[in-house]
Scaffold this motif. Sequence first.
Motif, PDB file in Angstrom:
ATOM      1  N   ILE A 159      50.620 -67.061 -31.831  1.00 26.38           N
ATOM      2  CA  ILE A 159      49.292 -67.084 -31.220  1.00 26.38           C
ATOM      3  C   ILE A 159      48.541 -68.287 -31.767  1.00 26.38           C
ATOM      4  N   ALA A 160      47.779 -68.916 -30.912  1.00 32.76           N
ATOM      5  CA  ALA A 160      47.066 -70.136 -31.295  1.00 32.76           C
ATOM      6  C   ALA A 160      46.127 -69.895 -32.474  1.00 32.76           C
ATOM      7  N   ASP A 161      45.856 -70.961 -33.199  1.00 29.56           N
ATOM      8  CA  ASP A 161      44.937 -70.953 -34.350  1.00 29.56           C
ATOM      9  C   ASP A 161      45.408 -70.051 -35.474  1.00 29.56           C
ATOM     10  N   GLY A 162      46.701 -69.719 -35.514  1.00 32.67           N
ATOM     11  CA  GLY A 162      47.242 -68.934 -36.615  1.00 32.67           C
ATOM     12  C   GLY A 162      46.882 -67.469 -36.595  1.00 32.67           C
ATOM     13  N   ARG A 163      46.353 -66.974 -35.502  1.00 35.62           N
ATOM     14  CA  ARG A 163      45.979 -65.566 -35.427  1.00 35.62           C
ATOM     15  C   ARG A 163      47.217 -64.693 -35.219  1.00 35.62           C
ATOM     16  N   ASP A 164      47.103 -63.422 -35.634  1.00 30.71           N
ATOM     17  CA  ASP A 164      48.197 -62.469 -35.454  1.00 30.71           C
ATOM     18  C   ASP A 164      47.980 -61.562 -34.259  1.00 30.71           C
ATOM     19  N   LEU A 165      46.738 -61.469 -33.791  1.00 31.89           N
ATOM     20  CA  LEU A 165      46.428 -60.525 -32.718  1.00 31.89           C
ATOM     21  C   LEU A 165      45.256 -61.044 -31.897  1.00 31.89           C
ATOM     22  N   VAL A 166      45.355 -60.856 -30.587  1.00 28.79           N
ATOM     23  CA  VAL A 166      44.269 -61.184 -29.663  1.00 28.79           C
ATOM     24  C   VAL A 166      44.070 -59.995 -28.737  1.00 28.79           C
ATOM     25  N   ILE A 167      42.839 -59.542 -28.581  1.00 34.13           N
ATOM     26  CA  ILE A 167      42.526 -58.444 -27.682  1.00 34.13           C
ATOM     27  C   ILE A 167      42.351 -59.011 -26.274  1.00 34.13           C
ATOM     28  N   LEU A 168      43.184 -58.547 -25.353  1.00 34.50           N
ATOM     29  CA  LEU A 168      43.127 -59.031 -23.983  1.00 34.50           C
ATOM     30  C   LEU A 168      42.225 -58.197 -23.098  1.00 34.50           C
ATOM     31  N   GLY A 169      42.010 -56.950 -23.463  1.00 32.06           N
ATOM     32  CA  GLY A 169      41.166 -56.060 -22.682  1.00 32.06           C
ATOM     33  C   GLY A 169      41.002 -54.742 -23.407  1.00 32.06           C
ATOM     34  N   SER A 170      40.064 -53.922 -22.957  1.00 32.24           N
ATOM     35  CA  SER A 170      39.819 -52.636 -23.618  1.00 32.24           C
ATOM     36  C   SER A 170      39.194 -51.673 -22.625  1.00 32.24           C
ATOM     37  N   GLY A 171      39.234 -50.394 -23.003  1.00 30.11           N
ATOM     38  CA  GLY A 171      38.619 -49.348 -22.201  1.00 30.11           C
ATOM     39  C   GLY A 171      38.336 -48.135 -23.055  1.00 30.11           C
ATOM     40  N   THR A 172      37.327 -47.368 -22.694  1.00 34.16           N
ATOM     41  CA  THR A 172      36.969 -46.163 -23.442  1.00 34.16           C
ATOM     42  C   THR A 172      36.892 -44.980 -22.500  1.00 34.16           C
ATOM     43  N   GLU A 173      37.216 -43.813 -23.027  1.00 34.08           N
ATOM     44  CA  GLU A 173      37.158 -42.569 -22.265  1.00 34.08           C
ATOM     45  C   GLU A 173      37.055 -41.412 -23.240  1.00 34.08           C
ATOM     46  N   ASN A 174      35.959 -40.645 -23.129  1.00 28.83           N
ATOM     47  CA  ASN A 174      35.774 -39.464 -23.974  1.00 28.83           C
ATOM     48  C   ASN A 174      35.912 -39.808 -25.458  1.00 28.83           C
ATOM     49  N   TRP A 175      35.203 -40.825 -25.899  1.00 27.88           N
ATOM     50  CA  TRP A 175      35.139 -41.228 -27.303  1.00 27.88           C
ATOM     51  C   TRP A 175      36.430 -41.854 -27.815  1.00 27.88           C
ATOM     52  N   ALA A 176      37.398 -42.060 -26.948  1.00 28.72           N
ATOM     53  CA  ALA A 176      38.637 -42.709 -27.367  1.00 28.72           C
ATOM     54  C   ALA A 176      38.666 -44.131 -26.807  1.00 28.72           C
ATOM     55  N   GLN A 177      39.245 -45.039 -27.553  1.00 22.26           N
ATOM     56  CA  GLN A 177      39.303 -46.433 -27.120  1.00 22.26           C
ATOM     57  C   GLN A 177      40.748 -46.902 -27.056  1.00 22.26           C
ATOM     58  N   ALA A 178      41.090 -47.600 -25.983  1.00 25.66           N
ATOM     59  CA  ALA A 178      42.417 -48.185 -25.827  1.00 25.66           C
ATOM     60  C   ALA A 178      42.265 -49.688 -25.693  1.00 25.66           C
ATOM     61  N   LEU A 179      43.146 -50.419 -26.355  1.00 30.28           N
ATOM     62  CA  LEU A 179      43.101 -51.876 -26.337  1.00 30.28           C
ATOM     63  C   LEU A 179      44.395 -52.425 -25.765  1.00 30.28           C
ATOM     64  N   VAL A 180      44.284 -53.473 -24.962  1.00 25.64           N
ATOM     65  CA  VAL A 180      45.433 -54.242 -24.500  1.00 25.64           C
ATOM     66  C   VAL A 180      45.469 -55.511 -25.343  1.00 25.64           C
ATOM     67  N   VAL A 181      46.548 -55.710 -26.090  1.00 28.06           N
ATOM     68  CA  VAL A 181      46.560 -56.782 -27.087  1.00 28.06           C
ATOM     69  C   VAL A 181      47.790 -57.671 -26.934  1.00 28.06           C
ATOM     70  N   ALA A 182      47.667 -58.852 -27.482  1.00 25.18           N
ATOM     71  CA  ALA A 182      48.810 -59.733 -27.727  1.00 25.18           C
ATOM     72  C   ALA A 182      48.963 -59.809 -29.232  1.00 25.18           C
ATOM     73  N   LYS A 183      50.056 -59.263 -29.754  1.00 30.88           N
ATOM     74  CA  LYS A 183      50.291 -59.200 -31.189  1.00 30.88           C
ATOM     75  C   LYS A 183      51.640 -59.816 -31.502  1.00 30.88           C
ATOM     76  N   VAL A 184      51.663 -60.676 -32.507  1.00 27.85           N
ATOM     77  CA  VAL A 184      52.899 -61.347 -32.890  1.00 27.85           C
ATOM     78  C   VAL A 184      53.968 -60.313 -33.232  1.00 27.85           C
ATOM     79  N   GLY A 185      55.141 -60.464 -32.627  1.00 29.45           N
ATOM     80  CA  GLY A 185      56.251 -59.557 -32.873  1.00 29.45           C
ATOM     81  C   GLY A 185      56.361 -58.419 -31.888  1.00 29.45           C
ATOM     82  N   GLU A 186      55.382 -58.272 -30.984  1.00 27.76           N
ATOM     83  CA  GLU A 186      55.413 -57.195 -30.010  1.00 27.76           C
ATOM     84  C   GLU A 186      55.328 -57.769 -28.595  1.00 27.76           C
ATOM     85  N   GLN A 187      55.503 -56.899 -27.608  1.00 31.90           N
ATOM     86  CA  GLN A 187      55.434 -57.336 -26.220  1.00 31.90           C
ATOM     87  C   GLN A 187      54.009 -57.726 -25.862  1.00 31.90           C
TER      88      GLN A 187
END
Length: 337
Positions: free
Chosen positions: A299-327
């Motif tokens: 990931i650019a600038d030496g980062r390990d994770l970038v959040i691509l999007g997010s959503g919340t429902e009933n106090w729960a949060q889900a994140l769509v991420v780009a993380k080094v080593g994962e899909q």
Amino acid sequence: YNDARTAVRPIGSAESPNVQGDINEFRLTSSDITSDFIISGNLKPNDKWDISYLVGNNVYRWNQNGINSRGVSFVLRDFLDISNTITQSVTRNDDGKMLIGAYGDVTFGYNNMIYLGLTGRNDWSSTLPKNNNSFFYPSANLGFIASEVIKTNWLSFLKLRMSLAKGANDAPTQSLNNIYLKSNPNVFGMPRFSQSTLLRNPDLRPERTSETEVGFESSFLNNLLGLDFSYYSRLSEDQIIQVPVSSATGYVYKLDNLGSVSNKGIEMTLSVNNPVKVTGLIWNTYFNFYRNRGRVEKIADGRDLVILGSGTENWAQALVVAKVGEQLGALYDYPYR
């Protein structure tokens, strides 16, 4: 092409502001111009060799102009014209791009058995900064008709193939300079403009992809059975995405080159061609198998994770991420406790 649309909500419409009605008039003019200049030919130096070639130039230009006029609160009932409204506003949008390409292709064939193809293309795009608006991407492919050498009754056809290729892509339009958007309504008769929540990037680089593929095409038993197999390894670099940023910056997203993403996989197709001979009937059956494994390599600038999007429902949060080593696009869930 030209597009003209009008949407009207008369006085008394519950969906209109103050139940006084409104009108929207949209006018769009869009043009696409593509020009190609191609020179091609074939050479046959002797009985063994065949050579085909192609060189060309491509020019693509796209322009789009749109105007949206809005009138709110009709004065006279049943006179559904924008001039019959108390307040009016106009929003204009101009967009466009130009892409110039030069390309070439040459294929060598030997004895109807071995084929080597070489291609190359260079593009210049108006959507990229001047110091990065030129990008070159070549490819090479090699094919060998092995069934010309292997002579058996059960083998109808066998071709081995390998290819190396690079690809590139430019940026979306209006990606380099920050813009302001018209805000409604006007204040004291004066127009208002607000800064776009997307931070543009004047240092964008073109997206690039490198791919290696090996495989074969085959048929057996007088073409009754067919098997096509491919293995590929693809590396995508500098993908242009919208990255969330802190709202303290005055923006919500920033346009940036992500980093490197790899994909490796196999594709396989098994075919059964007309196993039952019936007059007037041809019955072919295909079985497909596909598997891909993707991974974020960097990931650019030496980062390990970038959040691509997010959503919340009933106090729960889900994140769509780009993380080094994962899909790319991995889902992370943070339930409320």
